[in-house]
Design a protein around this motif. Structure first.
Motif, PDB file in Angstrom:
ATOM      1  N   UNK A 450       0.825  -1.204   0.000  1.00  0.00           N
ATOM      2  CA  UNK A 450       0.000   0.000   0.000  1.00  0.00           C
ATOM      3  C   UNK A 450       0.862   1.258   0.000  1.00  0.00           C
ATOM      4  N   UNK A 451       1.955   1.247   0.758  1.00  0.00           N
ATOM      5  CA  UNK A 451       2.839   2.401   0.802  1.00  0.00           C
ATOM      6  C   UNK A 451       3.546   2.634  -0.513  1.00  0.00           C
ATOM      7  N   UNK A 452       3.883   1.552  -1.198  1.00  0.00           N
ATOM      8  CA  UNK A 452       4.565   1.661  -2.483  1.00  0.00           C
ATOM      9  C   UNK A 452       3.585   2.010  -3.603  1.00  0.00           C
ATOM     10  N   UNK A 453       2.309   1.757  -3.365  1.00  0.00           N
ATOM     11  CA  UNK A 453       1.312   1.873  -4.421  1.00  0.00           C
ATOM     12  C   UNK A 453       0.646   3.220  -4.534  1.00  0.00           C
ATOM     13  N   UNK A 459      -0.740   9.273   2.475  1.00  0.00           N
ATOM     14  CA  UNK A 459      -1.175   7.883   2.400  1.00  0.00           C
ATOM     15  C   UNK A 459       0.009   6.927   2.587  1.00  0.00           C
ATOM     16  N   UNK A 460       1.160   7.300   2.078  1.00  0.00           N
ATOM     17  CA  UNK A 460       2.359   6.480   2.278  1.00  0.00           C
ATOM     18  C   UNK A 460       2.695   6.400   3.767  1.00  0.00           C
ATOM     19  N   UNK A 461       2.679   7.539   4.436  1.00  0.00           N
ATOM     20  CA  UNK A 461       2.989   7.554   5.867  1.00  0.00           C
ATOM     21  C   UNK A 461       2.013   6.681   6.651  1.00  0.00           C
ATOM     22  N   UNK A 462       0.747   6.731   6.285  1.00  0.00           N
ATOM     23  CA  UNK A 462      -0.254   5.930   6.973  1.00  0.00           C
ATOM     24  C   UNK A 462       0.009   4.438   6.770  1.00  0.00           C
ATOM     25  N   UNK A 463       0.384   4.070   5.543  1.00  0.00           N
ATOM     26  CA  UNK A 463       0.685   2.664   5.263  1.00  0.00           C
ATOM     27  C   UNK A 463       1.906   2.193   6.040  1.00  0.00           C
TER      28      UNK A 463
END
Length: 511
Positions: A450-453, A459-463
């Motif tokens: 999810x972070x890579x996507x 959203x990356x930080x949340x993943x």
């Protein structure tokens, strides 16, 4: 036999080091160092051996990757200021959410005249992606779906979805000649477009680099770069004080102050991006499928006491994650496992462990700061809660072969950092697709995906917050501390410490 923190804290300075300065200075290595010293020669001490010259297999930044950076060129590189700059690439930009376009500098050729163009870039990346190559860096290129040659100076890297950190990962990928590769072994030979060429390589001992007269990108700054494998810390200190080494790392803290006061050399330390852990093989008994056992081992170790005793309070206890605050994706909400032997014993019972539990602890030497002492402390404190850890010390080079060959033992001391300073790179060391993960956890992998996507930083930080919390709970390592990065320099150079493991002659300035 194990050693407690209190015993180590009371030991005399230097008493932990096994090789005397006199012995080292009398050895042939000292003569070799002295013979190579000149105003235009840069002599660097490597703390451990170089395992391979093949950049496709290089993961140890302080040795293998750093050596590759002298001999070969990447598309992009990260400067001491932490920013990416173009090397082979003039520019790069995303194309939508599933591709990156790299514009290459024209006219770059290998020493024999073969072009380092888009075809060569495609060949190299495809080589990493090919399962038959068994590249240690393949996991970071699993998101790549295709490499397309647009023109001799343009290459498009298509991805299976958003891959915002692809340029960062490419800073560690170096490009070889497809034609040269047909008849040569890149593990022991070199033929690249970097600022230096390989003059001599004696495995386990030294590398001598000469200027690459045909380098058209990064230019050499010394007539010769001598990289010497000096695994003993006291020998590195002696070499710096004697003026026979220009740059050395991982020096004992008490020696940093001694060097500074000597007037003969300079030394210092900066916070490090490297976290020390005890890696657990969660695919092997008794650690497989037993989260409470792994948590118990974390409660059993006094990280704060270790930092005080071994590092004089200069290290930072890990906040239940392998990243430091220097990384994008650091989870500031996580707290360290407290030192709680009673809790450890309780969890061992809940885990169904009948004590004493016997387990092996591999301790690779000649690479990590005070590795033997750390191993002894960990083993001693595990013994206090009913876990008998048998220490197996081995040379770092020999240990890396078993580690990279998916044959690590039950536990091993390990220091980890990732030059991109991004959670995608660092946490992917534990993705199931990585051959050295020793961890297979679907919720963790899904959070990484999810972070890579997404290209949205929030959203990356949340993943990554989800991924780090999951890793904290599952405890595939004993989280220890981020150690200080110590170094020494001769009076003839200036060098700014990065806080990471990069060793680059191009970062060194002659006075």
């Amino acid at each position: 036999m194990v050693t407690t923190i209190s015993k180590l804290a009371g030991a005399a300075p230097g008493s932990w080091r096994s090789l005397t300065v006199a012995a080292w200075l009398g050895a042939s290595l000292a003569g070799a160092l002295a013979s190579s010293a000149s105003a235009e020669t840069l002599t660097i001490a490597l703390s451990s051996t170089v395992n391979t010259l093949d950049p496709t297999q290089a993961q140890v930044v302080g040795t293998d990757v750093s050596v590759a950076a002298h001999l070969y060129s990447p598309l992009v590189a990260r400067g001491p200021d932490g920013k990416l700059y173009g090397v082979l690439a003039e520019s790069w930009q995303p194309e939508g959410d599933a591709a990156w376009l790299f514009n290459l500098k024209p006219g770059v050729t290998f020493p024999g005249g073969e072009p380092l163009d888009a075809e060569a870039v495609k060949w190299n990346i495809d080589r990493i992606r090919n399962p038959e190559t068994k590249s240690r860096n393949r996991a970071w290129f699993d998101p790549v779906s295709e490499v397309e040659v647009v023109s001799p100076t343009q290459v498009r890297i298509k991805t299976k979805g958003p891959y915002p950190t692809l340029p960062d990962q490419l800073s560690m990928i170096f490009f070889l000649s497809p034609e040269w590769m047909k008849t040569h072994n890149p593990a022991t030979e070199a033929y690249g477009t970097g600022p230096y060429t390989l003059k001599q390589f004696v495995a386990g001992d030294r590398l001598i680099l000469a200027p690459n007269d045909k380098a058209v990108l990064e230019k050499p700054t010394f007539d010769e770069v001598s990289m010497r494998v000096v695994p003993e810390a006291s020998a590195r200190v002696a070499g710096i004080l004697a003026g026979e080494l220009d740059l050395a790392f991982d020096l004992p803290l008490e020696d940093v102050e001694r060097i500074k006061k000597s007037g003969r050399a300079d030394a210092g330390w900066v916070p490090s991006s490297r976290s020390m852990v005890v890696r657990m093989n969660t695919l092997k008994a008794p650690l497989a499928g037993n989260t409470k056992l792994r948590q118990a081992l974390n409660y059993a170790v006094d990280k704060e006491g270790m930092v005080e005793a071994l590092l004089g309070g200069l290290g930072t206890v890990s906040q239940c994650q392998i990243m430091t605050p220097a990384y994008f994706g650091f989870n500031k909400d996580l707290k360290p496992y407290p030192y709680d032997p009673a809790k450890a014993k309780q969890l061992l019972k809940e885990a169904g462990v009948t004590t004493p539990l016997k387990i092996d602890l591999e301790v690779p030497l000649n690479r990590y700061f005070m590795a033997s002492e750390i191993g002894q402390i960990v083993a001693g404190q595990l013994q206090d809660v009913g876990v008998e850890a048998t220490i197996k010390e081995m040379d770092f080079g020999a240990w890396v072969k078993t580690y990279a060959g998916r044959d690590m033992g039950q536990m091993a001391l390990l220091g980890q950092a990732w030059p991109t300073l991004d959670a995608d790179g660092m946490l992917s060391l534990y993705a199931a697709a990585n051959p050295t993960a020793y961890f297979d956890d679907k919720p963790f992998d899904e959070a990484l995906k999810a972070g890579r996507g997404t290209t949205d930083p929030a959203k990356r930080l949340e993943a990554y917050k989800t991924a780090t919390a999951r890793m904290c709970e599952e405890a595939p390592v004993i989280f220890l501390f981020a150690q200080p990065f110590t170094y020494g320099t001769s009076k003839k150079i200036t060098w700014k410490a990065r806080g990471g493991d990069w060793v680059r002659a191009t970062d060194v300035v002659k006075k």
